[in-house]
Design a protein around this motif. Structure first.
Motif, PDB file in Angstrom:
ATOM      1  N   MET A   1      84.976  41.821  69.787  1.00 22.22           N
ATOM      2  CA  MET A   1      83.647  41.934  69.238  1.00 22.22           C
ATOM      3  C   MET A   1      83.555  41.084  67.980  1.00 22.22           C
ATOM      4  O   MET A   1      84.539  40.873  67.282  1.00 22.22           O
ATOM      5  N   THR A   2      82.345  40.665  67.676  1.00 23.27           N
ATOM      6  CA  THR A   2      82.110  39.843  66.496  1.00 23.27           C
ATOM      7  C   THR A   2      81.318  40.649  65.474  1.00 23.27           C
ATOM      8  O   THR A   2      80.382  41.370  65.823  1.00 23.27           O
ATOM      9  N   TYR A   3      81.706  40.500  64.215  1.00 23.94           N
ATOM     10  CA  TYR A   3      81.113  41.259  63.119  1.00 23.94           C
ATOM     11  C   TYR A   3      80.745  40.321  61.977  1.00 23.94           C
ATOM     12  O   TYR A   3      81.280  39.222  61.864  1.00 23.94           O
ATOM     13  N   ILE A   4      79.850  40.815  61.115  1.00 24.33           N
ATOM     14  CA  ILE A   4      79.529  40.137  59.866  1.00 24.33           C
ATOM     15  C   ILE A   4      79.685  41.155  58.750  1.00 24.33           C
ATOM     16  O   ILE A   4      79.155  42.267  58.835  1.00 24.33           O
ATOM     17  N   ALA A   5      80.421  40.770  57.718  1.00 24.71           N
ATOM     18  CA  ALA A   5      80.564  41.585  56.518  1.00 24.71           C
ATOM     19  C   ALA A   5      79.846  40.891  55.374  1.00 24.71           C
ATOM     20  O   ALA A   5      79.997  39.678  55.199  1.00 24.71           O
ATOM     21  N   THR A   6      79.035  41.653  54.632  1.00 24.85           N
ATOM     22  CA  THR A   6      78.363  41.105  53.445  1.00 24.85           C
ATOM     23  C   THR A   6      79.002  41.719  52.204  1.00 24.85           C
ATOM     24  O   THR A   6      79.630  42.778  52.268  1.00 24.85           O
ATOM     25  N   PHE A   7      78.802  41.052  51.067  1.00 24.70           N
ATOM     26  CA  PHE A   7      79.547  41.400  49.862  1.00 24.70           C
ATOM     27  C   PHE A   7      78.670  41.395  48.626  1.00 24.70           C
ATOM     28  O   PHE A   7      77.617  40.766  48.607  1.00 24.70           O
ATOM     29  N   TYR A   8      79.160  42.068  47.586  1.00 26.49           N
ATOM     30  CA  TYR A   8      78.475  42.071  46.294  1.00 26.49           C
ATOM     31  C   TYR A   8      78.786  40.818  45.491  1.00 26.49           C
ATOM     32  O   TYR A   8      78.050  40.481  44.567  1.00 26.49           O
ATOM     33  N   SER A   9      79.891  40.127  45.836  1.00 30.48           N
ATOM     34  CA  SER A   9      80.248  38.910  45.104  1.00 30.48           C
ATOM     35  C   SER A   9      80.916  37.914  46.052  1.00 30.48           C
ATOM     36  O   SER A   9      81.483  38.298  47.080  1.00 30.48           O
ATOM     37  N   HIS A  10      80.864  36.659  45.665  1.00 28.26           N
ATOM     38  CA  HIS A  10      81.519  35.605  46.443  1.00 28.26           C
ATOM     39  C   HIS A  10      83.029  35.840  46.475  1.00 28.26           C
ATOM     40  O   HIS A  10      83.680  35.623  47.497  1.00 28.26           O
ATOM     41  N   TYR A  11      83.586  36.288  45.372  1.00 28.93           N
ATOM     42  CA  TYR A  11      85.015  36.584  45.297  1.00 28.93           C
ATOM     43  C   TYR A  11      85.417  37.607  46.365  1.00 28.93           C
ATOM     44  O   TYR A  11      86.451  37.468  47.019  1.00 28.93           O
ATOM     45  N   VAL A  29      83.762  32.066  56.380  1.00 26.05           N
ATOM     46  CA  VAL A  29      82.838  32.327  55.273  1.00 26.05           C
ATOM     47  C   VAL A  29      81.600  31.482  55.517  1.00 26.05           C
ATOM     48  O   VAL A  29      81.702  30.287  55.809  1.00 26.05           O
ATOM     49  N   MET A  30      80.427  32.103  55.403  1.00 24.90           N
ATOM     50  CA  MET A  30      79.177  31.398  55.682  1.00 24.90           C
ATOM     51  C   MET A  30      78.029  32.061  54.929  1.00 24.90           C
ATOM     52  O   MET A  30      78.189  33.158  54.392  1.00 24.90           O
ATOM     53  N   PRO A  31      76.850  31.417  54.889  1.00 24.33           N
ATOM     54  CA  PRO A  31      75.679  32.054  54.277  1.00 24.33           C
ATOM     55  C   PRO A  31      75.255  33.275  55.102  1.00 24.33           C
ATOM     56  O   PRO A  31      75.420  33.297  56.321  1.00 24.33           O
ATOM     57  N   VAL A  32      74.722  34.265  54.430  1.00 21.07           N
ATOM     58  CA  VAL A  32      74.246  35.474  55.106  1.00 21.07           C
ATOM     59  C   VAL A  32      73.024  35.137  55.952  1.00 21.07           C
ATOM     60  O   VAL A  32      72.116  34.449  55.476  1.00 21.07           O
ATOM     61  N   PRO A  33      72.979  35.589  57.215  1.00 23.17           N
ATOM     62  CA  PRO A  33      71.774  35.382  58.031  1.00 23.17           C
ATOM     63  C   PRO A  33      70.544  35.969  57.334  1.00 23.17           C
ATOM     64  O   PRO A  33      70.631  36.989  56.645  1.00 23.17           O
ATOM     65  N   ARG A  34      69.426  35.343  57.538  1.00 18.60           N
ATOM     66  CA  ARG A  34      68.189  35.712  56.857  1.00 18.60           C
ATOM     67  C   ARG A  34      67.796  37.182  57.014  1.00 18.60           C
ATOM     68  O   ARG A  34      67.277  37.788  56.077  1.00 18.60           O
ATOM     69  N   ASN A  35      68.028  37.769  58.183  1.00 18.94           N
ATOM     70  CA  ASN A  35      67.585  39.146  58.392  1.00 18.94           C
ATOM     71  C   ASN A  35      68.603  40.196  57.956  1.00 18.94           C
ATOM     72  O   ASN A  35      68.405  41.375  58.191  1.00 18.94           O
ATOM     73  N   LEU A  36      69.671  39.782  57.280  1.00 22.52           N
ATOM     74  CA  LEU A  36      70.589  40.714  56.619  1.00 22.52           C
ATOM     75  C   LEU A  36      70.486  40.448  55.127  1.00 22.52           C
ATOM     76  O   LEU A  36      70.569  39.312  54.689  1.00 22.52           O
ATOM     77  N   SER A  37      70.328  41.499  54.337  1.00 25.27           N
ATOM     78  CA  SER A  37      70.260  41.276  52.898  1.00 25.27           C
ATOM     79  C   SER A  37      71.672  41.280  52.323  1.00 25.27           C
ATOM     80  O   SER A  37      72.574  41.904  52.864  1.00 25.27           O
ATOM     81  N   SER A  38      71.843  40.571  51.225  1.00 21.93           N
ATOM     82  CA  SER A  38      73.153  40.536  50.580  1.00 21.93           C
ATOM     83  C   SER A  38      72.988  40.201  49.114  1.00 21.93           C
ATOM     84  O   SER A  38      72.127  39.418  48.737  1.00 21.93           O
ATOM     85  N   SER A  39      73.843  40.793  48.313  1.00 21.56           N
ATOM     86  CA  SER A  39      73.788  40.564  46.871  1.00 21.56           C
ATOM     87  C   SER A  39      74.188  39.149  46.492  1.00 21.56           C
ATOM     88  O   SER A  39      73.604  38.544  45.610  1.00 21.56           O
ATOM     89  N   CYS A  40      75.227  38.608  47.155  1.00 26.43           N
ATOM     90  CA  CYS A  40      75.724  37.298  46.722  1.00 26.43           C
ATOM     91  C   CYS A  40      75.330  36.156  47.653  1.00 26.43           C
ATOM     92  O   CYS A  40      75.510  35.004  47.317  1.00 26.43           O
ATOM     93  N   GLY A  41      74.810  36.472  48.840  1.00 31.26           N
ATOM     94  CA  GLY A  41      74.393  35.420  49.756  1.00 31.26           C
ATOM     95  C   GLY A  41      75.504  34.857  50.619  1.00 31.26           C
ATOM     96  O   GLY A  41      75.283  33.954  51.405  1.00 31.26           O
TER      97      GLY A  41
END
Length: 79
Positions: A1-11, A29-41
């Protein structure tokens, strides 16, 4: 399965990718898809079957990618 994890910081994203690589999981590592919100992008797209990399305090959310869209399987605010 494929997943996306978003983060509060680039680090946090970079550390998570390194943890994926230690577990021999394909991770990007990639930019967050538009329909997922993220603090650091920045997000990490990774493939896993069973065991996930360890979550740290920088992980905002983890979603599973499905044909119908994203399914949230972890969100830091819900703990």
């Amino acid at each position: 399965m494929t997943y996306i994890a978003t983060f509060y910081s680039h680090y946090g994203a970079i550390q998570f990718r390194k943890n994926c690589e230690k577990m021999h999981l394909e991770a990007l590592v990639m930019p967050v898809p538009r329909n997922l919100s993220s603090s650091c992008g920045t997000c990490v797209r990774f493939a896993a079957e069973g065991e996930f990399p360890e979550k740290n305090e920088e992980v905002e959310q983890i979603v599973r990618i499905e044909d119908s869209g994203y399914v949230c399987i972890y969100h830091a605010d819900e703990e």
